[in-house]
Design a protein around this motif. Structure first.
Motif, PDB file in Angstrom:
ATOM      1  N   HIS A  35      71.299 -16.201   7.847  1.00  0.00           N
ATOM      2  CA  HIS A  35      71.241 -15.315   8.837  1.00  0.00           C
ATOM      3  C   HIS A  35      70.506 -16.379   9.980  1.00  0.00           C
ATOM      4  N   ALA A  36      71.142 -16.248  11.339  1.00  0.00           N
ATOM      5  CA  ALA A  36      70.448 -16.870  12.368  1.00  0.00           C
ATOM      6  C   ALA A  36      69.119 -16.521  12.860  1.00  0.00           C
ATOM      7  N   ALA A  37      68.291 -17.175  13.308  1.00  0.00           N
ATOM      8  CA  ALA A  37      67.104 -16.599  13.886  1.00  0.00           C
ATOM      9  C   ALA A  37      67.087 -15.702  14.910  1.00  0.00           C
ATOM     10  N   LYS A  38      66.776 -14.546  14.994  1.00  0.00           N
ATOM     11  CA  LYS A  38      67.127 -13.626  16.107  1.00  0.00           C
ATOM     12  C   LYS A  38      65.618 -13.717  17.041  1.00  0.00           C
ATOM     13  N   PRO A  39      65.778 -13.388  18.158  1.00  0.00           N
ATOM     14  CA  PRO A  39      64.837 -13.255  19.067  1.00  0.00           C
ATOM     15  C   PRO A  39      63.839 -12.109  18.702  1.00  0.00           C
ATOM     16  N   MET A  40      62.515 -12.125  19.148  1.00  0.00           N
ATOM     17  CA  MET A  40      61.498 -11.174  18.747  1.00  0.00           C
ATOM     18  C   MET A  40      61.931 -10.082  19.576  1.00  0.00           C
TER      19      MET A  40
END
Length: 63
Positions: A35-40
């Motif tokens: 999974h791609a890093a999602k913003p906080m």
């Protein structure tokens, strides 16, 4: 004479065993993350920075 035959059989067996060895495989490239890093999320950023409102951390929420 018997020991000579044993030595010859041993040498032939060892040579045939070494000849069947496969070359080493090249290393596999690393796998991409699942999974791609999602913003906080804005609420989590609010907790970390200690502010009372999450509005500055949510750029799409204009009221």
């Amino acid at each position: 004479m018997k020991s000579l035959k044993i030595y010859l059989v041993t040498i032939v067996f060892s040579l045939s065993f070494v000849a069947c060895a496969a070359p080493p495989r090249p290393p596999k490239p690393p796998k991409p993350p699942r999974h791609a890093a999602k913003p906080m999320p804005p609420g989590q950023a609010k907790k970390i920075y200690g502010t009372k409102s999450a509005k500055p951390f949510a750029p799409g929420q204009n009221k």
